[in-house]
Structure formats: C-alpha cells, structure tokens
Design an enzyme around this catalytic site. Structure first.
Site, PDB file in Angstrom:
ATOM      1  N   GLY A 259       0.817  -1.207   0.000  1.00 44.23           N
ATOM      2  CA  GLY A 259       0.000   0.000   0.000  1.00 44.23           C
ATOM      3  C   GLY A 259       0.851   1.258   0.000  1.00 44.23           C
ATOM      4  O   GLY A 259       2.090   1.218  -0.051  1.00 44.23           O
TER       5      GLY A 259
ATOM      6  N   GLY B 206       5.029   5.334   4.137  1.00 48.20           N
ATOM      7  CA  GLY B 206       6.389   5.043   4.558  1.00 48.20           C
ATOM      8  C   GLY B 206       6.557   3.664   5.152  1.00 48.20           C
ATOM      9  O   GLY B 206       7.592   3.018   4.953  1.00 48.20           O
TER      10      GLY B 206
ATOM     11  N   GLU C 240      -1.924  -2.965  -6.025  1.00 49.66           N
ATOM     12  CA  GLU C 240      -2.758  -1.871  -6.514  1.00 49.66           C
ATOM     13  C   GLU C 240      -1.865  -0.810  -7.149  1.00 49.66           C
ATOM     14  O   GLU C 240      -1.977  -0.506  -8.332  1.00 49.66           O
ATOM     15  CB  GLU C 240      -3.535  -1.302  -5.333  1.00 49.66           C
ATOM     16  CG  GLU C 240      -4.415  -0.125  -5.623  1.00 49.66           C
ATOM     17  CD  GLU C 240      -5.100   0.346  -4.349  1.00 49.66           C
ATOM     18  OE1 GLU C 240      -5.994  -0.374  -3.854  1.00 49.66           O
ATOM     19  OE2 GLU C 240      -4.740   1.426  -3.844  1.00 49.66           O
TER      20      GLU C 240
ATOM     21  N   LYS D  17       1.019  12.757  17.178  1.00 44.53           N
ATOM     22  CA  LYS D  17       1.301  14.057  17.804  1.00 44.53           C
ATOM     23  C   LYS D  17       2.501  13.987  18.748  1.00 44.53           C
ATOM     24  O   LYS D  17       2.426  14.343  19.924  1.00 44.53           O
ATOM     25  CB  LYS D  17       0.061  14.588  18.535  1.00 44.53           C
ATOM     26  CG  LYS D  17      -1.068  14.995  17.587  1.00 44.53           C
ATOM     27  CD  LYS D  17      -2.167  15.764  18.308  1.00 44.53           C
ATOM     28  CE  LYS D  17      -3.201  16.259  17.312  1.00 44.53           C
ATOM     29  NZ  LYS D  17      -4.296  17.026  17.968  1.00 44.53           N
TER      30      LYS D  17
END
Length: 430
Positions: A214, A217, A237, A360
């Site tokens: 997919g 990274g 894909e 975060k």
C-alpha cells in the site's frame, strides 16, 4: 497514410478546443493518470461553465479549478482525498463519494455514478491504433464504456504497458498532445519507527510470497527489508519505486506465483521517471482495471499473498480507522479492505495493518479502547488479522474480544499501556 493515422489527425485538437465538447452540468471522470494540459485549460476557463463536476480518486496536483470560489462553475468530486483535495473535503466545498476501490468500475457501469466525459493521460499511439492508459487503468475502462466524450492527452513520456488498459483510436472523441514531464512522486521518509514496523512484517514474509504494497512510509519500509528474499511476486494496486527497488535487487522473479505466474500485476503507477521508463513495453508487467487487480477472490488466488496497508487508529476489537480524524475526513477507503480480504482468502496468505503506536509526537495513543467519535471504520473487526506497531505484532482473527484487547495493549506504546489496561477492565474486557 494509414487509416489509424488519418483518424488521429482528424481527432487532434488543442486543449481549448476540447473545452467546446464540455457542457454545463457535465460529469467529467479523470483517471489517476492526470492530463495536465486538459486540466490546466479547464482551470483557466472554469468561469465559463456552470455545475460541471470532476470525479477522481487521487488528485496529485492542485489545479486552479480546485477552488472554493468557483465551485458553482467547476466542482471537484473526490473518490479519495489526497494532499490536493483534503482541505476542500474538510471544509465541505469538495464532495466525497465513499466506495471500495474494486467496486468503482461497477458504480460507473450500473450508472450509480454518471460519466459524460472521460479524461486521461495516454502513451503515444502504436501502429495498430492503440493507446495505453497505464498510469491510471483503475476505473478508467469502465468509465470509457459509459462516456459520451473521450479525450486522451497523449504524452511521449507516458509508458505503453501491456494488460487490459488499451484504448483504440476509433473509441476516442478527441486527442490533445503534450510533452510535459510526467508528474513524479518520491519515496516517503522512513525513520526508526517505520523501520521497526517493517522489520516485524518482513519476518513473516517467506521466499516465494506474492506482495501487495500500500501507500506510505511503513509499507515501503517493509519493502526495503526484503531485498535478500527470493522469488517474490507482485500483485498489487499501486506500482511504485519501492517495488522497483525490490525488483532491481533481484528479489522479485514472479516464478513462484500460482496465479498469473511470471507476471507483475497492478492498476495504477505513481513514482519517478525511472519507474515510468521501466514500465514501457515491459513484458513482465501488466496493468489491469481495479475490479480485476483488487477483486478479493482473484487476488486471493495467489498462494502466500502478503498484503500490507496503513491505518490511523485501531480499537480494542480491531476496528481500523484509516481515512478520518474523528469526523474530519482525511483520505478514503481505497483498496485496503479489498486486499485485507484477499490476504485472508489466500492459501498461506496474511494481511497486515500497520501503524505507529502514537501520534502528535507521542502525545496520543493510536491503539484506543474505542474509535474517536465520528471516526470512519475502514477495515472491520471481522476482517482485520495482523496489526503491527513498532512494539510488536497482534494477531486478531480467531481471538475473543478479551484476547484482542490483550494483544493490542501489548503492542501499544508503553506510556499508554497502564491507562489502556484500566479502561479495558472498566469495559469488562479484562
């Protein structure tokens, strides 16, 4: 002059002339292989139209028609938000149509989505009158069947690839020529977290496995750790530079594939000029429509199929949110569910959902008791199998709700495990 060359010359237009073929209220479908000259011309003349919609799954460049001030003239309809369309989706002036990638062609064929005009980048025409739309085969062949107007932007830098991605000059309404460099995308940054996750997944991949990789990274970090493997196959894909590096290492031969042996299969390509040059008339590669490449039954015919896809949040039951931040849209379903199910179907196959343990800068755990309110469930608890963070692997299929919570807490960041454990007890899971 041959008949196909005569047809080509008859249908040759400028980008501005093509705009005369578009009418108010039209629905334009654009392949992943973006035609920049056509979309630039449409941007420059967007005030001349009313209620024109442009549907596309992965907009790469933010053309000027992607503009909140002119949505009454030309409006983007996204099938998957990317960098160019995400803000507009979050602010509400870009529409979004949810769907699994594999099912988009049937939506066009069954007229659940309209198609008036089709735009795509294409390779130069061959001596038989065929163009290749290799960079965005995706839902394009289905859209072509339904479109009244078909416009190809022919670029000598676009590769001619084999497979079911060819369009004959007799099908085409108009041709535009352009020789601009094809849009390129570099490999994502890979840090220690991505490397750690990639290492866990790589340990599960045996010689002779077939891979679906997919976007992102972490999937590319897995690829970088497979260069010493042997006889790997590709049924994927997206065809990108991570896979190309794996091919160049000698790890990919496709010899052990039992479904479409000796062939790599993909539905769109996004990467560097080197990648596009590699694709050109390469007999080892076939580009097919997404309802072929992503069909869970067909992809699952590959024994030992390994599928690797990223997500953003996973709850104690294993539900994966891969496309929103709470109720705020971020991307889309894409082909994740297609390939998770394909990996589950495959004899010896495994499907991996990968994610860093925190977000975060370590302030938020991505392993959560329940998904954030409003979060979209992309991959269901019934489909997810392996979940991987930099702290390990949780295997969920066949496990009870209690066992799933235990497995997932064990791969959460250590700073959050105590809190997650207490919440699991309050939820009567532990």
């Amino acid at each position: 002059m041959s008949k196909v060359k005569e047809l080509y010359q008859e249908k040759l237009r400028t980008s501005e002339e093509v705009l005369n073929l578009i009418h108010d209220g039209d629905f334009i479908v654009v392949s992943i292989g973006e035609p920049p000259a056509l979309l630039t011309a449409l941007s420059e003349h967007r005030w001349e139209f009313n209620d024109v919609k442009i549907a596309q799954i992965l907009s790469q460049k933010k053309f000027d028609y992607i503009d909140p001030e002119t949505v009454d003239h030309v409006r983007q309809v996204s099938l998957f938000f990317g960098a160019a369309t995400r803000l507009g989706g979050q602010q509400g002036w870009i529409d979004y149509i949810p769907s699994c990638f594999s099912e988009m062609p049937s939506m066009f064929r069954n007229e659940l989505l309209p198609v008036d005009t089709f735009f795509s980048l294409a390779s130069p025409m061959d001596e038989h009158g065929y163009f290749s739309i290799s960079l965005g085969t995706d839902y394009s062949m289905a859209a072509l069947e339904k479109a009244t107007t078909i416009v190809l932007e022919v670029n000598p830098n676009a590769p001619f690839a084999y497979g079911n991605n060819l369009v004959h000059i007799s099908q085409v309404t108009a041709i535009v020529e352009d020789n601009s460099p094809i849009y390129e995308v570099g490999l994502p940054a890979i840090g220690p977290v991505q490397e750690a996750i990639g290492g866990y997944v790589a340990d599960f991949i045996k010689d002779g496995s077939t891979l679906q990789i997919g976007l992102g990274g972490i999937p590319d970090a897995v690829v970088m750790q497979l260069t010493t493997k042997h006889d790997l196959g590709i049924h994927t894909e997206m065809f990108g530079d991570g896979i190309l590096r794996l091919i160049e290492s000698g790890a990919v031969t496709n010899r052990k594939k039992n479904y479409l042996p000796n062939k790599m299969v993909a539905t769109f390509a996004l990467g560097s000029k080197k990648l596009y040059d590699y694709m050109n008339r390469n007999p080892q590669l076939e580009m097919h429509p997404v309802d072929f490449t992503n069909d869970p039954y067909l992809a699952g015919l590959n024994d030992n199929l390994i599928t690797i896809n990223g997500t953003m949040q996973v709850d104690f039951l294993g539900q994966c949110c891969s496309e929103s931040l709470g109720c705020v849209p971020y991307s889309g379903t894409g082909g994740q569910v297609d390939f998770v199910r394909a990996g589950n179907r495959s004899k010896g196959g495994k499907s991996f959902i990968v994610l860093p343990s925190t977000a975060k800068n370590g302030q938020i755990s991505r392993i959560v008791p329940t998904l954030t309110p409003g979060a979209v469930v992309t991959t269901s608890k019934n489909d997810v199998n392996y979940v991987v963070t930099e702290y390990g692997v949780a295997q969920l299929r066949g496990k009870s709700a209690k066992q799933r919570a235990q497995e997932l807490i064990a791969i959460a960041h250590p700073d959050f495990r105590g809190e997650l454990t207490e919440t699991a007890k309050q939820m009567k899971l532990l």
